[in-house]
Scaffold this active site. Structure first.
Site, PDB file in Angstrom:
ATOM      1  N   SER A  65       2.126  -0.191   2.267  1.00 59.04           N
ATOM      2  CA  SER A  65       1.732  -0.449   3.647  1.00 59.04           C
ATOM      3  C   SER A  65       0.249  -0.185   3.855  1.00 59.04           C
ATOM      4  O   SER A  65      -0.376  -0.792   4.734  1.00 59.04           O
ATOM      5  CB  SER A  65       2.565   0.391   4.614  1.00 59.04           C
ATOM      6  N   GLU A  66      -0.349   0.690   3.028  1.00 55.78           N
ATOM      7  CA  GLU A  66      -1.790   0.921   3.146  1.00 55.78           C
ATOM      8  C   GLU A  66      -2.394   1.360   1.825  1.00 55.78           C
ATOM      9  O   GLU A  66      -1.788   2.116   1.054  1.00 55.78           O
ATOM     10  CB  GLU A  66      -2.070   2.003   4.192  1.00 55.78           C
ATOM     11  N   THR A  67      -3.607   0.849   1.577  1.00 55.41           N
ATOM     12  CA  THR A  67      -4.475   1.329   0.504  1.00 55.41           C
ATOM     13  C   THR A  67      -5.783   1.725   1.158  1.00 55.41           C
ATOM     14  O   THR A  67      -6.328   0.971   1.974  1.00 55.41           O
ATOM     15  CB  THR A  67      -4.730   0.242  -0.547  1.00 55.41           C
TER      16      THR A  67
END
Length: 361
Positions: A65-67
């Site tokens: 969902s996030e980097t």
């Protein structure tokens, strides 16, 4: 016959870590006390930001969902122990340093390594400044709470930042401060709100912006006929282009099954469903968060959502300190304190590192 090597790739891969062109990363499960729960985020440490196209491709490759990407700015000494983005006296970086901030310390300075007389050291505080950017699999976003927690955990856990020191992240959502709080460290002094308590275990506390929720009419969800057909809708609100729907019960949230095609076609970029935790759950409220337009059907534990959900439930329940649970399949717990005096939301959580390695390309 000899005993087989339990890690046959360790020797073969050893040389990869010594090459300067390769880039370090870690995957952190945020808002969780154990591995494989909470919300995973990839943290990539860079000497300088690379091309946006490359950062986006790496985020798509991780497909989390996030980097997020971290670039160090500086380490400084500042006077006093109260250091917040809201202080009136600021240098050109936006970090309050009062009248007598020191020159930058050497990179990687740790707790207890600052060379200063003991009496003077007691009046100073070490802060570390980093640039921080967040990417979901499809594009760069303005704020991500769980990836901020993940980035902070990497800095504290690796010793790049001492446990009693403060991190300031320069972001698209302004200056965000982070510190560790707990019984051995004491409570953060960065909030003007009353009633702060020291948690029983060590936690990371993030000082994040407040997101206001405005009431909306039921007509704003009339296109979500399949999504909302089996639940009781108590209230509807809008918070920064995101739809908040309060449902009748915790069970409605837990059993919620949205129609993703409807969410893709609605005029909001995300849907948050939430409900009271009820009398026996131990939580003030529960929630779930859906971002199909971002390439994330359900975000396991969304910190930025609680910048709106925290104030929403604070007003509804008449309390500033809240305990929340995000009831996704992975699940996660967030301790929240809203500060109405300065319009900030303090999120506390734990994290676990589950992967670490290098990017080769």
């Amino acid at each position: 016959m000899g005993t087989p090597d339990p890690r046959p790739l360790a020797e073969a891969f050893k040389g990869l870590y010594a090459k300067p062109e390769h880039i370090d990363y870690a995957v952190i499960d945020a808002f969780s006390e154990g591995a494989y729960a909470g919300n995973p985020a990839a943290v990539v440490v860079l000497p300088a930001f690379k091309d946006v196209s490359w950062m986006q491709k790496v985020a798509a490759e991780f497909n989390l969902s996030e980097t997020c990407y971290l670039v160090k700015r500086s380490t400084k000494l500042v006077e006093g122990d109260t250091v917040t983005p809201q202080n009136e006296s600021s240098d050109d970086s936006g970090v309050s340093t009062t009248a007598a901030s020191s020159d930058d310390l050497q990179d990687g300075s740790q707790e207890g390594t600052v060379s200063a007389p003991e009496a003077d050291a007691q009046a100073k505080h070490v802060i570390h400044e980093y640039d921080l950017r967040w990417f979901c699999p499809t594009y760069e976003v303005d704020l991500c709470g769980h990836a901020t927690l993940a980035a902070s955990f990497v800095l504290f856990e690796t010793g790049l930042v001492g446990k009693k020191e403060t991190i300031f992240f320069h972001t698209r959502s302004g200056l965000l401060s982070v510190r560790t709080v707990g019984p051995e460290i004491g409570d953060a002094q960065s909030s003007s709100a009353e009633g702060r308590s020291t948690p029983a275990m060590e936690m990371i506390e993030m000082n994040l912006p407040w997101t206001t929720t405005t009431p909306s009419t039921l007509s704003s969800v009339e296109t979500l006929t399949e999504t909302l057909k089996n639940v009781e809708v108590i209230a509807v609100g809008k918070a920064a282009h995101r739809l908040i729907v309060e449902l009748g019960s915790k069970e409605d949230v837990e059993n919620f099954r949205p129609n993703m095609q409807e969410l893709m076609q609605c005029d909001s970029e995300a849907l948050f469903v939430t409900a009271s935790g009820g009398p026996v759950s131990g939580y003030d409220f529960v929630s779930r968060c859906f971002f199909p337009k971002w390439g994330v059907d359900e975000d396991p534990v969304c910190g930025s959502a609680h910048c709106a959900l925290g104030p929403y439930w604070s007003t509804k329940l008449g309390k500033d300190n809240l305990l929340a649970y995000q009831a996704s399949k992975r699940g996660g717990t967030l301790a929240i304190q809203v500060d109405k005096k300065i319009g900030r939301v303090y999120l506390r959580g734990q994290a676990v590192m589950v992967m670490a390695g290098v990017l080769l390309k």
